[in-house]
Design an enzyme around this catalytic site. Structure first.
Site, PDB file in Angstrom:
ATOM      1  N   SER A 141       0.999  -1.075  -0.069  1.00 62.57           N
ATOM      2  CA  SER A 141       0.034   0.014  -0.192  1.00 62.57           C
ATOM      3  C   SER A 141       0.988   1.476   0.236  1.00 62.57           C
ATOM      4  O   SER A 141       1.934   1.498   0.434  1.00 62.57           O
ATOM      5  CB  SER A 141      -0.749   0.075   1.110  1.00 62.57           C
ATOM      6  N   TYR A 154      -3.570  -1.292   9.561  1.00 63.79           N
ATOM      7  CA  TYR A 154      -4.003  -1.723   8.188  1.00 63.79           C
ATOM      8  C   TYR A 154      -2.219  -0.912   7.687  1.00 63.79           C
ATOM      9  O   TYR A 154      -1.448  -1.799   6.905  1.00 63.79           O
ATOM     10  CB  TYR A 154      -4.805  -0.419   7.084  1.00 63.79           C
TER      11      TYR A 154
END
Length: 263
Positions: A141, A154
């Site tokens: 990410s 996350y």
């Protein structure tokens, strides 16, 4: 490009995974689309690939279940005799403030985003070794490159898989197996609540405001899943033979503050 090759794509029925599945199939690979969803729920992507002249199949697999992972890989080798490409796009994201983040959500994110991909790699490597090599691509990410409020857990999971990718790469030297990761920025997917074809009026208004505030030099707050699929296509191809353990940040330059934010 990928004629005769077998690709497994986790999370392959939605979002970035679906775009990668479709593109790799269009380039000649047989794509094994897998997710924890029932096979019926994955047939939209599989049928679309087949209608376009490609080859694909669907297999249900919970990547947090090591037995399920082992069965998936055994089945792929038994049916196809090889595994050339593994793309790990399955992922979950919760953005609660850290004091409100439940243990269940923490465990789920680490399970799906870190433990599951590692289990998949452990099961895939022996097959790739037996069949002469391959390419592994882990979807990390762009949150790894930024501090984003309420995304701490996350981002930690995605940083973990990106660094795992980097540090496991030396173990694969002389095996003809390359492993790299991609760090997407904001993409039009259900995970973010935005898809390219189903926006409520409220979401459409939000998109207009978000685009106006975008710090991307392209003026787009969100990329399309196909943008990331193109990066994955390069990394899976022989053209990327110089890349081993790389983290390819694909966020439209937002993390580098290439232009000042709108006031």
């Amino acid at each position: 490009m990928f004629e005769g090759k077998i690709a497994v794509v986790t999370g392959g029925s939605t979002g970035i995974g679906a775009a990668i599945s479709s593109l790799f199939a269009a380039k000649g690979a047989h794509v094994v689309v897998t997710s924890e969803l029932p096979v019926e729920a994955m047939l939209t992507v599989v049928d679309r690939i087949i209608e376009a002249g490609g080859s694909a199949s669907a297999v249900t697999c919970d990547i947090t279940d090591r037995d399920a992972v082992a069965n998936l890989m055994t089945g792929v080798e038994q049916e196809h005799g090889r595994l050339d490409i593994l793309v790990q796009s399955a992922g979950v994201c919760f953005s609660d403030p850290i004091e409100q983040m439940s243990a269940k959500k923490v465990d789920l994110m680490f399970g799906v985003n870190v433990v599951g991909p590692i289990a998949m790699i452990q099961a895939a490597l022996p097959i790739m070794r037996r069949t002469g090599g391959g390419a592994i691509i882990n979807i990390s990410s762009g949150a790894v490159a930024l501090g984003i409020q309420q995304f701490a857990v996350y981002a930690a999971t995605k940083a973990a898989i990106a660094h795992f990718t980097r540090t496991v790469a030396p173990e694969l030297r002389r095996t003809n197996i390359r492993i790299n990761s991609i760090g997407p920025g904001s993409v039009r997917t259900a995970m973010l609540g935005f898809t390219s074809d189903e926006l409520t009026p409220e979401q459409q208004e939000g998109m207009i405001k978000r685009e106006a505030r975008s710090v991307s030099p392209y003026g787009n707050a969100l990329m399309d899943p196909e943008d990331i699929a193109q990066v994955a296509l390069f990394l899976a191809s022989d053209a990327a033979r110089a890349l081993h353990g790389a983290y390819v940040l694909a966020d439209q330059g937002i993390s580098s503050a290439m232009v000042p934010p709108a006031s």
